[in-house]
Design a protein around this motif. Structure first.
Motif, PDB file in Angstrom:
ATOM      1  N   ALA A  65      19.335   8.458  16.733  1.00 46.60           N
ATOM      2  CA  ALA A  65      20.169   8.418  17.933  1.00 46.60           C
ATOM      3  C   ALA A  65      19.649   7.424  18.955  1.00 46.60           C
ATOM      4  O   ALA A  65      20.354   7.077  19.897  1.00 46.60           O
ATOM      5  N   ASP A  66      18.417   6.928  18.777  1.00 50.73           N
ATOM      6  CA  ASP A  66      17.861   5.971  19.728  1.00 50.73           C
ATOM      7  C   ASP A  66      18.423   4.563  19.549  1.00 50.73           C
ATOM      8  O   ASP A  66      18.260   3.719  20.416  1.00 50.73           O
ATOM      9  N   LEU A  67      19.062   4.306  18.435  1.00 55.51           N
ATOM     10  CA  LEU A  67      19.592   2.975  18.173  1.00 55.51           C
ATOM     11  C   LEU A  67      21.072   2.916  18.526  1.00 55.51           C
ATOM     12  O   LEU A  67      21.826   3.849  18.271  1.00 55.51           O
ATOM     13  N   VAL A  68      21.471   1.804  19.121  1.00 55.43           N
ATOM     14  CA  VAL A  68      22.871   1.599  19.471  1.00 55.43           C
ATOM     15  C   VAL A  68      23.293   0.235  18.961  1.00 55.43           C
ATOM     16  O   VAL A  68      22.465  -0.646  18.722  1.00 55.43           O
ATOM     17  N   CYS A  69      24.579   0.047  18.819  1.00 59.84           N
ATOM     18  CA  CYS A  69      25.116  -1.235  18.378  1.00 59.84           C
ATOM     19  C   CYS A  69      25.415  -2.072  19.617  1.00 59.84           C
ATOM     20  O   CYS A  69      26.144  -1.640  20.516  1.00 59.84           O
ATOM     21  N   THR A  70      24.836  -3.268  19.702  1.00 63.64           N
ATOM     22  CA  THR A  70      25.065  -4.111  20.882  1.00 63.64           C
ATOM     23  C   THR A  70      26.443  -4.739  20.806  1.00 63.64           C
ATOM     24  O   THR A  70      26.962  -5.029  19.725  1.00 63.64           O
ATOM     25  N   ARG A  71      27.037  -4.970  21.951  1.00 62.39           N
ATOM     26  CA  ARG A  71      28.380  -5.545  22.005  1.00 62.39           C
ATOM     27  C   ARG A  71      28.399  -7.011  21.581  1.00 62.39           C
ATOM     28  O   ARG A  71      29.334  -7.455  20.957  1.00 62.39           O
ATOM     29  N   GLY A  72      27.368  -7.754  21.943  1.00 59.96           N
ATOM     30  CA  GLY A  72      27.399  -9.190  21.706  1.00 59.96           C
ATOM     31  C   GLY A  72      27.211  -9.592  20.260  1.00 59.96           C
ATOM     32  O   GLY A  72      28.007 -10.323  19.692  1.00 59.96           O
ATOM     33  N   CYS A  73      26.135  -9.110  19.639  1.00 58.26           N
ATOM     34  CA  CYS A  73      25.834  -9.558  18.281  1.00 58.26           C
ATOM     35  C   CYS A  73      26.140  -8.509  17.229  1.00 58.26           C
ATOM     36  O   CYS A  73      26.131  -8.801  16.038  1.00 58.26           O
ATOM     37  N   GLY A  74      26.410  -7.277  17.638  1.00 58.30           N
ATOM     38  CA  GLY A  74      26.824  -6.238  16.709  1.00 58.30           C
ATOM     39  C   GLY A  74      25.729  -5.703  15.811  1.00 58.30           C
ATOM     40  O   GLY A  74      26.020  -5.182  14.748  1.00 58.30           O
ATOM     41  N   THR A  75      24.476  -5.812  16.200  1.00 55.00           N
ATOM     42  CA  THR A  75      23.385  -5.272  15.395  1.00 55.00           C
ATOM     43  C   THR A  75      22.834  -4.019  16.056  1.00 55.00           C
ATOM     44  O   THR A  75      23.011  -3.803  17.250  1.00 55.00           O
ATOM     45  N   LEU A  76      22.144  -3.217  15.268  1.00 55.01           N
ATOM     46  CA  LEU A  76      21.535  -2.010  15.806  1.00 55.01           C
ATOM     47  C   LEU A  76      20.254  -2.368  16.550  1.00 55.01           C
ATOM     48  O   LEU A  76      19.386  -3.038  16.000  1.00 55.01           O
ATOM     49  N   LYS A  77      20.169  -1.920  17.774  1.00 47.75           N
ATOM     50  CA  LYS A  77      19.000  -2.223  18.618  1.00 47.75           C
ATOM     51  C   LYS A  77      18.579  -0.955  19.347  1.00 47.75           C
ATOM     52  O   LYS A  77      19.331   0.008  19.437  1.00 47.75           O
ATOM     53  N   ARG A  78      17.380  -1.003  19.916  1.00 47.93           N
ATOM     54  CA  ARG A  78      16.955   0.082  20.799  1.00 47.93           C
ATOM     55  C   ARG A  78      17.814   0.049  22.068  1.00 47.93           C
ATOM     56  O   ARG A  78      18.426  -0.959  22.396  1.00 47.93           O
ATOM     57  N   ARG A  79      17.797   1.137  22.829  1.00 49.50           N
ATOM     58  CA  ARG A  79      18.627   1.218  24.036  1.00 49.50           C
ATOM     59  C   ARG A  79      18.171   0.257  25.135  1.00 49.50           C
ATOM     60  O   ARG A  79      18.962  -0.137  25.969  1.00 49.50           O
ATOM     61  N   ASP A  80      16.906  -0.114  25.154  1.00 48.95           N
ATOM     62  CA  ASP A  80      16.419  -1.004  26.206  1.00 48.95           C
ATOM     63  C   ASP A  80      16.656  -2.477  25.889  1.00 48.95           C
ATOM     64  O   ASP A  80      16.358  -3.338  26.701  1.00 48.95           O
ATOM     65  N   ILE A  81      17.216  -2.776  24.741  1.00 43.93           N
ATOM     66  CA  ILE A  81      17.503  -4.167  24.369  1.00 43.93           C
ATOM     67  C   ILE A  81      18.971  -4.442  24.665  1.00 43.93           C
ATOM     68  O   ILE A  81      19.861  -3.720  24.229  1.00 43.93           O
ATOM     69  N   ILE A  82      19.201  -5.503  25.432  1.00 43.70           N
ATOM     70  CA  ILE A  82      20.550  -5.851  25.864  1.00 43.70           C
ATOM     71  C   ILE A  82      20.861  -7.270  25.412  1.00 43.70           C
ATOM     72  O   ILE A  82      20.012  -8.157  25.476  1.00 43.70           O
TER      73      ILE A  82
END
Length: 135
Positions: A65-82
């Motif tokens: 649950a700590d990983l989210v998909c970023t809007r820009g590049c569409g990869t799974l990242k930690r929540r603090d990575i934008i």
């Protein structure tokens, strides 16, 4: 005869006020050049620091649950990575994209950005001091 000689000698004595102003102006000039050097070093460190974060997604079985998909590049990242839309990189602890230096300010180069702004302010203070001394 002695009175005339004393008057002539007294006219050759250096004026104290001009000497103090000249020394102060030299000090302000040295301070300005020193701040300019520090400003340039902090600018180079700001733009040369590697800010991109390469966080490859884990295998499907380890997705948490700590990983989210970023809007820009569409990869799974930690929540603090934008993802920055201006420069197209993913940054940890993203603060903002600075339009003046054209770089993202994030956790990796935040210290250099603050120093860059501080030295720029000190340069303006030195210029203002020099202008008031010359006026």
């Amino acid at each position: 005869l002695c009175a005339r000689a004393n008057r002539k000698l007294s006219s050759f004595e250096p004026k104290r006020e001009g000497l103090i102003e000249t020394n102060s102006l030299i000090g302000v000039t040295i301070f300005f050049y020193l701040m300019s050097l520090f400003w340039l070093i902090s600018y180079l460190k700001l733009i040369c620091t590697d800010i991109s974060t390469y966080n490859f997604p884990p295998p499907d079985s380890e997705v948490s649950a700590d990983l989210v998909c970023t809007r820009g590049c569409g990869t799974l990242k930690r929540r603090d990575i934008i993802h920055c839309s201006a420069c197209g990189t993913c940054n940890a602890y993203h603060d903002h994209h600075c339009g003046v230096v054209q770089v993202c300010v994030c956790g990796a180069n935040y210290k250099y950005f603050v120093l860059f702004m501080f030295y720029a302010a000190m340069m303006f203070v030195a210029m203002g001091s020099a202008v008031t001394m010359l006026a």
